[in-house]
Design a protein around this motif. Sequence first.
Motif: not given
Length: 494
Positions: A372-377, A435-441
């Motif tokens: 959740r935090i990774s996705w929010e950031e 912004g996805a939880p584990h990467h950016l598009v």
Amino acid sequence: MAETGVKTYQVRTFGCQMNVHDSERIGGLLEEAGYVPAEGGADPDLVVFNTCAVRENADNKLYGNLGHLRPAKTANPDMQIAVGGCLAQKDRGEIVKRAPWVDAVFGTHNIGALPTLLERARHNKAAEVEILESLEVFPSTLPTKRESTYSGWVSISVGCNNTCTFCIVPSLRGKEKDRRPGEVLAEVRALAAEGVSEVTLLGQNVNTYGVEFGDKYAFGKLLRSCGEIDGLERVRFTSPHPRNFTDDVIAAMAETPNVCHSLHMPLQSGSDRVLKEMRRSYRSKKYLEILDKVRQAMPDAAITTDIIVGFPGETEEDFQATLDVVEAARFSSAFTFQYSIRPGTPAAEMEHQVPKAVVQERYDRLVALQERISWEENRKLEGAEVEVLVTVGDGRKDEATGRMTGRARDGRLVHFAAGAGVRPGDVVTTAVTYGAPHHLVADSPILAHRRTKAGDAWEAGTAPKLPGVRLGMPTIGRKPAAAAEPDGCACGSH
């Protein structure tokens, strides 16, 4: 097999970044001895396993792989198999007892002995086992077969002086040995001169660098010196220890333009009681204060971490303290591990081992929180422009989506819309669309594209060689087919 007279090799790597870098040394040694990399699906004349001892199932993984090779060895007795790394340092002669078809076993302190051990084994028709208790030659004096044309590992120290109760690395890698700054900088300059644009400084505990020659500010000075090297665009390092992370290092990161604003800072636990049991010489308050200082100096810093769930005696209250620190820290990502008994460590003998089902349930909660935090950031970065160093093989779905992949300066993975003529090693600027939880598009058109010497080398598939390899000068080449098989272990995370 290769043509008569030319022997081929393959290195299979398990474990941390230190092992990946050691495998580059192994490749360099073997090529200097006349071996060539095995291509495609061809059976190699030599297979080298560079092992990890950190995970509970490390030995099962090794012996399983050795078992799969036994038929090939039986069919071709001239084939050779060698085992090195941390598990070899720990198990020593046990490896040959359990797998008598192995030809050579070498430890973490004598990588340079491998070609000699192989020749002895071939001549004597018997296994050669050589394990040293201390470092014989600093690994960086060995020739190197680099995996990448655009990024390179540079070892600044080996070994560790910490005594964390969960970690077996100090007993396998030994006490910290520091390389002289001039030697480190000479290797970095050589890489930059050949077009490598990103360097990662490696050590079991990088920010105690200088302990051997009595300069507690040596690491910050080293970062600043890297900033003066022409052509070097990105400098990273891993891994520091919170106890030794000082203000001068934060200042050096903030004030040196090519030092990336990314920081991997192992937490391990948010419970002060558990940290004490782990012999981690900091507490959660100090840890969060360090992160605050980093973000004050570099508001755009991306901070990652390591966390162990289910350390012996961990209570629900202890685990909640970890969740609280993770919520406060706002990590961009975290490497999370379920505690497993590591024979030879003090924690393995501790009472109150946490039941597997409890560890799993806590682990799932921690992963959900961090996701959740990774996705929010990452969502906060939508619309932002990012500079991306194009990489090889980081995007499994790139071919289907028409994207390429690279790393932003803060270390985040970016999948971006492919552009004509863009190659691994080149640098592009693009805008984040999601912004996805584990990467950016970044599916918008590329805003800028800079061709680089590293991209030229990748496109040509060449491996420029630098003179004086015995002085630690590396070679640089396209990433081989036999890439690392990381376990995600935290053995470098002290």
